[in-house]
Each structure stands twice: as structure tokens, then as C-alpha cells.
Design a protein around this motif. Structure first.
Motif, mmCIF file in Angstrom:
data_model
loop_
_atom_site.group_PDB
_atom_site.id
_atom_site.type_symbol
_atom_site.label_atom_id
_atom_site.label_comp_id
_atom_site.label_asym_id
_atom_site.label_seq_id
_atom_site.Cartn_x
_atom_site.Cartn_y
_atom_site.Cartn_z
ATOM 1 N N THR A 1 0.656 -1.001 0.182
ATOM 2 C CA THR A 1 -0.079 0.013 0.047
ATOM 3 C C THR A 1 0.812 0.961 0.319
ATOM 4 O O THR A 1 1.106 2.149 0.942
ATOM 5 C CB THR A 1 -1.465 0.141 1.051
ATOM 6 N N PRO B 1 -2.386 8.374 0.260
ATOM 7 C CA PRO B 1 -3.656 8.357 0.387
ATOM 8 C C PRO B 1 -4.275 8.918 -0.542
ATOM 9 O O PRO B 1 -5.444 8.143 -0.801
ATOM 10 C CB PRO B 1 -3.815 8.452 2.174
ATOM 11 N N MET C 1 -7.015 0.778 -0.843
ATOM 12 C CA MET C 1 -7.360 0.876 0.328
ATOM 13 C C MET C 1 -7.643 -0.108 0.720
ATOM 14 O O MET C 1 -7.506 -0.476 1.918
ATOM 15 C CB MET C 1 -8.100 2.134 -0.267
ATOM 16 N N CYS C 2 -7.971 -0.853 0.217
ATOM 17 C CA CYS C 2 -8.857 -2.347 0.830
ATOM 18 C C CYS C 2 -8.449 -3.240 0.469
ATOM 19 O O CYS C 2 -8.243 -4.450 1.156
ATOM 20 C CB CYS C 2 -9.959 -2.835 -0.384
ATOM 21 N N ARG D 1 -6.008 9.994 7.095
ATOM 22 C CA ARG D 1 -5.993 9.072 6.615
ATOM 23 C C ARG D 1 -7.652 7.816 5.997
ATOM 24 O O ARG D 1 -7.910 8.162 5.392
ATOM 25 C CB ARG D 1 -4.612 7.562 6.908
ATOM 26 N N LYS D 2 -7.615 8.194 7.078
ATOM 27 C CA LYS D 2 -9.567 7.319 7.364
ATOM 28 C C LYS D 2 -10.481 8.098 6.604
ATOM 29 O O LYS D 2 -10.821 7.457 6.081
ATOM 30 C CB LYS D 2 -9.722 6.958 8.928
ATOM 31 N N ARG E 1 -9.842 7.491 2.697
ATOM 32 C CA ARG E 1 -10.234 6.055 2.355
ATOM 33 C C ARG E 1 -11.765 6.355 2.369
ATOM 34 O O ARG E 1 -12.930 5.847 1.014
ATOM 35 C CB ARG E 1 -9.697 5.522 3.495
ATOM 36 N N ASP E 2 -11.928 6.753 3.175
ATOM 37 C CA ASP E 2 -13.810 6.416 3.138
ATOM 38 C C ASP E 2 -14.589 7.755 2.508
ATOM 39 O O ASP E 2 -15.721 7.192 1.321
ATOM 40 C CB ASP E 2 -14.783 7.188 4.426
#
Length: 100
Positions: free
Chosen positions: A20, A24, A32-33, A65-66, A69-70
Motif C-alpha cells: 500500500t 492516500p 485502500m482495501c 488517512r481514514k 479512505r472513506d
């Protein structure tokens, strides 16, 4: 424009779900997944860069980062004809839409 960051370049491996590397905001959903992925993730990143050139900002953003990603996983960005900046063509927007 020059784009370089070969410090994170990797040799392709078919079992690459744990790879990865990268920033991001430019990572494709597959990365990401943590799914196995091919060169299409590089096209996605190129689309993000082209979008950034067109609008002056990345299509996917967040405070951390979260959140980024979302945002990437919940929304597929699409440039509509009315949003295309002056001096940019519909072909350029279509190219970016196909990449991202």
C-alpha cells in the motif's frame, strides 16, 4: 510538470494485497482495501493528478488517512460538463473521468 517519486516504486507481484505504498489521496480503492491489484491503480493515480491540474485540488480529501479512505470508497468523483473550467475541453474531462 515533472512527476517523480520512484522511491516508492515496486516490482509487480501478483500477490500484492499487502502493498500500500503511496499517498492516500492518490490510492485506488483496490489499494485502500488491500486487494490484489495491477497497473490500473497507476491510471487511477494519474487521473487524480490530472483532476488536480484541472481544478487545483484533489478529488478525494479528508483530515486524515481514514477520512480520505472513506471518501474514496464512498464516492466516485465524476466531472460534469458544467464544472469544466474555461480553457479545458470536454475530452480532457472525459479522460479524467475514465481514469478515476
Amino acid at each position: 510538470m515533472r512527476i517523480t517519486d520512484l522511491g516508492i516504486a515496486r516490482l509487480w507481484n501478483p500477490e500484492n494485497s499487502k502493498d500500500t505504498s503511496g499517498t492516500p489521496g492518490y490510492m485506488a480503492p483496490e489499494v485502500m482495501c488491500r486487494q490484489n491489484h495491477g497497473v490500473a491503480v497507476d491510471y487511477f493515480a494519474m487521473g487524480v493528478i490530472a483532476y488536480e491540474c484541472m481544478f487545483g485540488k484533489r478529488p478525494y480529501h479528508g483530515k486524515d488517512r481514514k477520512e480520505i479512505r472513506d471518501h474514496i470508497l464512498s464516492k466516485q468523483v465524476k466531472i460534469r460538463e458544467a464544472e469544466i473550467p474555461r480553457n479545458w475541453s470536454t475530452q480532457a474531462a472525459d479522460f479524467i473521468n475514465r481514469l478515476i
